[in-house]
Enzyme design. Sequence first.
Site, PDB file in Angstrom:
ATOM      1  N   CYS A  41       6.700  -0.550   6.778  1.00 32.95           N
ATOM      2  CA  CYS A  41       6.298   0.636   6.031  1.00 32.95           C
ATOM      3  C   CYS A  41       7.453   1.092   5.142  1.00 32.95           C
ATOM      4  O   CYS A  41       8.598   1.128   5.582  1.00 32.95           O
ATOM      5  CB  CYS A  41       5.932   1.740   7.029  1.00 32.95           C
ATOM      6  SG  CYS A  41       5.460   3.282   6.248  1.00 32.95           S
ATOM      7  N   LEU A  42       7.143   1.449   3.898  1.00 40.47           N
ATOM      8  CA  LEU A  42       8.198   1.892   2.983  1.00 40.47           C
ATOM      9  C   LEU A  42       8.867   3.175   3.471  1.00 40.47           C
ATOM     10  O   LEU A  42      10.010   3.445   3.106  1.00 40.47           O
ATOM     11  CB  LEU A  42       7.630   2.101   1.574  1.00 40.47           C
ATOM     12  CG  LEU A  42       7.104   0.837   0.876  1.00 40.47           C
ATOM     13  CD1 LEU A  42       6.500   1.199  -0.477  1.00 40.47           C
ATOM     14  CD2 LEU A  42       8.211  -0.198   0.703  1.00 40.47           C
ATOM     15  N   HIS A  74      -3.574   1.288   8.027  1.00 43.34           N
ATOM     16  CA  HIS A  74      -2.186   1.763   7.967  1.00 43.34           C
ATOM     17  C   HIS A  74      -2.067   2.950   7.013  1.00 43.34           C
ATOM     18  O   HIS A  74      -1.478   3.975   7.346  1.00 43.34           O
ATOM     19  CB  HIS A  74      -1.280   0.602   7.513  1.00 43.34           C
ATOM     20  CG  HIS A  74       0.164   0.965   7.371  1.00 43.34           C
ATOM     21  ND1 HIS A  74       1.157   0.457   8.189  1.00 43.34           N
ATOM     22  CD2 HIS A  74       0.796   1.806   6.510  1.00 43.34           C
ATOM     23  CE1 HIS A  74       2.325   0.978   7.831  1.00 43.34           C
ATOM     24  NE2 HIS A  74       2.129   1.798   6.808  1.00 43.34           N
ATOM     25  N   GLU A  75      -2.646   2.808   5.805  1.00 39.43           N
ATOM     26  CA  GLU A  75      -2.539   3.888   4.805  1.00 39.43           C
ATOM     27  C   GLU A  75      -3.362   5.104   5.217  1.00 39.43           C
ATOM     28  O   GLU A  75      -2.941   6.248   5.002  1.00 39.43           O
ATOM     29  CB  GLU A  75      -2.986   3.388   3.425  1.00 39.43           C
ATOM     30  CG  GLU A  75      -2.188   2.203   2.881  1.00 39.43           C
ATOM     31  CD  GLU A  75      -0.684   2.398   2.938  1.00 39.43           C
ATOM     32  OE1 GLU A  75      -0.210   3.542   2.866  1.00 39.43           O
ATOM     33  OE2 GLU A  75       0.036   1.390   3.089  1.00 39.43           O
ATOM     34  N   GLN A 118       3.588   9.776   0.883  1.00 39.38           N
ATOM     35  CA  GLN A 118       4.812   8.973   0.794  1.00 39.38           C
ATOM     36  C   GLN A 118       5.558   9.205  -0.524  1.00 39.38           C
ATOM     37  O   GLN A 118       6.680   8.727  -0.683  1.00 39.38           O
ATOM     38  CB  GLN A 118       4.493   7.477   0.954  1.00 39.38           C
ATOM     39  CG  GLN A 118       4.025   7.136   2.373  1.00 39.38           C
ATOM     40  CD  GLN A 118       3.812   5.644   2.524  1.00 39.38           C
ATOM     41  OE1 GLN A 118       2.774   5.123   2.144  1.00 39.38           O
ATOM     42  NE2 GLN A 118       4.813   4.944   3.040  1.00 39.38           N
ATOM     43  N   GLY A 141       0.839  -1.189   0.000  1.00 41.91           N
ATOM     44  CA  GLY A 141       0.000   0.000   0.000  1.00 41.91           C
ATOM     45  C   GLY A 141       0.874   1.239   0.000  1.00 41.91           C
ATOM     46  O   GLY A 141       2.065   1.166   0.343  1.00 41.91           O
ATOM     47  N   HIS A 167      -1.469   7.304   7.445  1.00 35.83           N
ATOM     48  CA  HIS A 167      -0.532   8.218   6.768  1.00 35.83           C
ATOM     49  C   HIS A 167      -1.225   9.531   6.404  1.00 35.83           C
ATOM     50  O   HIS A 167      -0.656  10.614   6.573  1.00 35.83           O
ATOM     51  CB  HIS A 167       0.023   7.579   5.492  1.00 35.83           C
ATOM     52  CG  HIS A 167       1.163   6.633   5.728  1.00 35.83           C
ATOM     53  ND1 HIS A 167       2.321   7.002   6.374  1.00 35.83           N
ATOM     54  CD2 HIS A 167       1.330   5.330   5.389  1.00 35.83           C
ATOM     55  CE1 HIS A 167       3.144   5.964   6.425  1.00 35.83           C
ATOM     56  NE2 HIS A 167       2.565   4.933   5.845  1.00 35.83           N
TER      57      HIS A 167
HETATM   58 ZN    ZN Z   1       3.337   3.059   5.665  1.00 37.02          ZN
END
Ligand code: ZN
Length: 184
Positions: free
Chosen positions: A96-97, A138-139, A51, A46, A142
Amino acid sequence: MAILPITLYGDKILRKKAIRISKVDAKILTLINDMFETMRNADGMGLAANQVGSHKSIFIYDLSSVKGFEKTKPMVFINPKIVEYSAETTVMEEGCLSLPGIRAKVERPVGIKLLYQDLDLNDHILEDDDLLARVIQHEYDHLQATFFTDRLDDEGKKMVKKPLQKIVSRKVEIEYPITDKGTM
Ligand code: ZN
């Protein structure tokens, strides 16, 4: 399409709440295509717009590489809002990226009800109580300027403190393009 640099913990944009979209123009469509390419290049499930350095209220997911979810269609969520959470919670490991190298067990509600808009800004409701609900939470976090590490207990927060500092100073090995420190 282009692979964009991914913002990392410490980049200010990840601590700013996303802004609602009132029109999906060519620029937004390009952004969404670039988000998919960037996420797949980094083997992510995701990705939220901040991001890749955008303030827009958009996140995407693609779970087709996850066992058992191969047939789940990649999705784009515009102006999402979680309006209901189940009382029941569950603990799952997350990564997480934007927090490369950090993985931690996070407790969250099992189920959610999400309002969102598609590319034509038509309203939809999605309800889930499986992996989708986890990825969406999670997204969505963000877009609310929150990291999964914010949700850890005091002990967990202590464990990630040093790794987070290393990410801020870019003392981490990352196999995908990232932002330069201080540019976001
Ligand atoms: Zn993340």
